[in-house]
Design an enzyme around this catalytic site. Structure first.
Site, short mmCIF file in Angstrom:
data_model
loop_
_atom_site.label_atom_id
_atom_site.label_comp_id
_atom_site.label_asym_id
_atom_site.label_seq_id
_atom_site.Cartn_x
_atom_site.Cartn_y
_atom_site.Cartn_z
N ARG A 112 52.19 -56.04 41.62
CA ARG A 112 53.55 -55.54 41.22
C ARG A 112 54.44 -55.62 42.42
O ARG A 112 55.53 -56.13 42.67
CB ARG A 112 53.70 -54.47 40.44
N HIS A 117 53.23 -47.06 38.71
CA HIS A 117 53.08 -48.15 37.77
C HIS A 117 52.14 -49.22 38.67
O HIS A 117 52.80 -50.23 38.84
CB HIS A 117 54.30 -48.67 37.21
#
Ligand code: APR
Length: 313
Positions: free
Chosen positions: A92, A179
């Site tokens: 990410r 996350h």
């Protein structure tokens, strides 16, 4: 002017489309699917398809596609998926350079046209993107959140349900932290209807399930060549509903910390009560020493990306 609620979805791609689908089926309000000018017709086409779907499924809300921020004016809720998703092999964090200018452009549009909205950011790297969105807009911190924990907890829940052979409806799982691959599953808050999962699953299998949860997004990226969209959209809609209907649900949410858990000036996943005022409460769980250590590592990774974001002008 309509008194219906208005849901602006910034990014009309895979997650944006599923968000529009769910928002329409639940009749949360009128839906605006916003994308870049090169994708105006794509957004309009998706909107029309979804409006026609209402004739079959029996819902009636207005769904429009646009690349003009004026059409988002006065939105009650904004969900931001603008940006590029991961490709196989990417983390990410690899997306930061591409998605940072995009989140800034979106923040500027939102600031001008939707100053009263409750904002849910989904674009990755999530914790840094939601931080930048809030910093740039100056919107109240309780009105800007990031969606990650509901999704990560859903992934954890599925694996636990399959392992125990029990119904997923009875699995309550809690995943906190950033996350990223060092997210923090909180076992003391993970039960099958109140019964600790450790009653049903060996330490060894639990460790394997936690490891799979941490790379749960990457597993799907590898299979599909792009990132997940059904569960991410459902997770954000659950958060939007809690705000719109003042449900006061306790949901793991990327929220702004001002000292909670010992962290300041950072967005990271924590248990949050979402109601009509947005983030109404941040719940401070008693973490074990091991969980605190994991949270420290996760917060350090998030801070690393936030530092990159702050340096880039
Ligand atoms: N404003 C609005 N929309 C934009 C902008 C912008 N400035 N820049 C890009 N977009 C749009 C793209 O044109 C595209 O239609 O965002 C959309 C993203 O859609 P997808 O490529 O299908 O990506 P999606 O799977 O929906 O994921 C979006 O969410 O989970 C995260 O990592 C994922 O960051 C990614 C985001």
């Amino acid at each position: 002017m309509s008194t219906r609620k208005k849901i602006a979805l910034i990014g009309a791609g895979n997650i944006g489309g599923e968000l529009a689908n769910l928002a329409a089926q639940k009749e949360l309000g009128d839906v605006v699917l916003f994308d870049i000018p090169a994708k105006t017709d794509f957004a309009k086409g998706k909107a029309l398809d979804l409006e026609q779907n209402g004739a079959v499924l029996g819902y009636d809300v207005a769904i429009t596609g646009t690349s003009d921020w004026k059409d988002c004016a006065g939105a009650d809720v904004i969900v931001v998926t603008a940006g590029v998703p991961r490709k196989p092999g990417q983390s990410r964090d690899d997306l930061v350079a591409i998605n940072l200018p995009i989140i800034r452009a979106v923040a500027d549009g939102a600031k001008e046209h939707c100053p009263n909205a409750f904002v849910i950011v989904i674009s990755n790297p999530l914790d840094a993107m939601v931080y930048e969105f809030q910093r740039r807009t100056g919107f109240p911190k309780e009105k800007v959140v990031g969606m990650a924990g509901v999704l990560d907890s859903a992934r954890f829940s599925l694996f636990l349900a399959r392992e125990t052979g029990m119904n997923i409806k009875d699995v309550r799982a809690m995943v906190l932290g950033g996350h990223g691959d060092d997210m923090v599953p909180v076992l003391s808050a993970t039960t099958v209807n109140g019964v600790p999962v450790s009653e049903f699953i060996s330490k060894e299998r639990l460790d394997a399930i936690i490891a799979r949860t941490r790379v749960g997004g990457g597993e799907i990226v590898k299979l599909m060549g792009t990132s997940a969209y059904y569960a991410p959209a459902s997770a954000a809609i659950a958060m939007a509903e809690s705000y719109l209907f003042d449900q006061k649900r306790l949901l793991p949410t990327a929220a702004y910390l001002d000292g909670q858990y010992g962290y300041k000036d950072i967005y990271i996943g924590v248990p949050v009560v979402i109601g009509g005022k947005g983030v109404e409460k941040i719940i401070e769980l008693k973490l074990t020493a091991e969980e605190q250590e994991m949270l420290k590592k996760s917060a350090a990774s998030v801070q690393g990306i936030v530092d990159v974001v702050k340096k880039s002008v």
